[in-house]
Write a protein that holds these residues in place. Structure first.
Motif, PDB file in Angstrom:
ATOM      1  N   MET A   1       0.840  -1.167   0.000  1.00 24.45           N
ATOM      2  CA  MET A   1       0.000   0.000   0.000  1.00 24.45           C
ATOM      3  C   MET A   1       0.894   1.242   0.000  1.00 24.45           C
ATOM      4  O   MET A   1       1.824   1.333   0.779  1.00 24.45           O
ATOM      5  CB  MET A   1      -0.894  -0.017   1.243  1.00 24.45           C
ATOM      6  N   PRO A   2       0.637   2.207  -0.884  1.00 23.92           N
ATOM      7  CA  PRO A   2       1.461   3.397  -0.968  1.00 23.92           C
ATOM      8  C   PRO A   2       1.327   4.271   0.284  1.00 23.92           C
ATOM      9  O   PRO A   2       0.286   4.316   0.920  1.00 23.92           O
ATOM     10  CB  PRO A   2       0.935   4.136  -2.184  1.00 23.92           C
ATOM     11  N   SER A   3       2.408   4.974   0.555  1.00 26.06           N
ATOM     12  CA  SER A   3       2.433   5.880   1.697  1.00 26.06           C
ATOM     13  C   SER A   3       1.690   7.168   1.369  1.00 26.06           C
ATOM     14  O   SER A   3       1.607   7.582   0.213  1.00 26.06           O
ATOM     15  CB  SER A   3       3.886   6.201   2.052  1.00 26.06           C
ATOM     16  N   ASN A   4       1.160   7.804   2.379  1.00 24.84           N
ATOM     17  CA  ASN A   4       0.459   9.075   2.186  1.00 24.84           C
ATOM     18  C   ASN A   4       1.430  10.266   2.239  1.00 24.84           C
ATOM     19  O   ASN A   4       1.024  11.386   1.971  1.00 24.84           O
ATOM     20  CB  ASN A   4      -0.621   9.260   3.258  1.00 24.84           C
ATOM     21  N   ARG A   5       2.670   9.976   2.583  1.00 22.29           N
ATOM     22  CA  ARG A   5       3.648  11.067   2.654  1.00 22.29           C
ATOM     23  C   ARG A   5       4.161  11.406   1.257  1.00 22.29           C
ATOM     24  O   ARG A   5       4.362  10.535   0.427  1.00 22.29           O
ATOM     25  CB  ARG A   5       4.836  10.663   3.520  1.00 22.29           C
ATOM     26  N   ARG A   6       4.387  12.679   1.043  1.00 20.31           N
ATOM     27  CA  ARG A   6       4.949  13.113  -0.235  1.00 20.31           C
ATOM     28  C   ARG A   6       6.465  12.987  -0.197  1.00 20.31           C
ATOM     29  O   ARG A   6       7.077  13.075   0.855  1.00 20.31           O
ATOM     30  CB  ARG A   6       4.571  14.552  -0.519  1.00 20.31           C
ATOM     31  N   SER A   7       7.043  12.821  -1.334  1.00 21.16           N
ATOM     32  CA  SER A   7       8.488  12.704  -1.438  1.00 21.16           C
ATOM     33  C   SER A   7       9.155  14.034  -1.107  1.00 21.16           C
ATOM     34  O   SER A   7       8.699  15.098  -1.526  1.00 21.16           O
ATOM     35  CB  SER A   7       8.879  12.284  -2.850  1.00 21.16           C
TER      36      SER A   7
ATOM     37  N   TYR B   1       6.298  18.422  -4.842  1.00 17.73           N
ATOM     38  CA  TYR B   1       5.220  18.392  -5.829  1.00 17.73           C
ATOM     39  C   TYR B   1       5.163  19.709  -6.585  1.00 17.73           C
ATOM     40  O   TYR B   1       5.264  20.773  -6.009  1.00 17.73           O
ATOM     41  CB  TYR B   1       3.887  18.130  -5.129  1.00 17.73           C
TER      42      TYR B   1
END
Length: 99
Positions: free
Chosen positions: A1-7, A12
């Motif tokens: 499951m992908p993380s909700n944190r942005r890189s 962005y």
């Protein structure tokens, strides 16, 4: 499951940084001239002293300069690599006028 944190590496909507080809290739490029095919590499500084083949002056340690070798020599590219020389950048640029 992908993380909700942005890189955090590239935020962005941040502008794309173009590739620095000179840095990616180590400053090495090929050149064609009247005196043959050459591989040319820019050097920011060195620890040794070299003699420039054009002006016969020393390329002192810490001086930015050019290392060049012919690729179209008898014996192949390896023979050309053995014959590489360290040039002052200005001497390399005006070598066609020296002949």
């Amino acid at each position: 499951m992908p993380s909700n944190r942005r890189s955090s590496k590239r935020p962005y909507a941040a502008d794309h940084v173009p590739l620095d080809v000179d840095r990616a290739t180590g400053g090495r490029r090929s050149e064609s001239a009247a005196d043959g095919e050459w591989v040319v590499q820019r050097i920011r500084s060195s620890d040794k002293t070299y003699v420039c083949p054009a002006c016969r002056q020393e390329v002192t340690p810490g001086t930015a300069h050019v290392v060049a070798w012919k690729t179209d020599v008898l014996g192949g590219p390896e023979a050309g690599l053995d014959g590489r020389r360290h040039w002052h950048s200005s001497c390399w640029q005006r070598r066609a006028n020296l002949r």
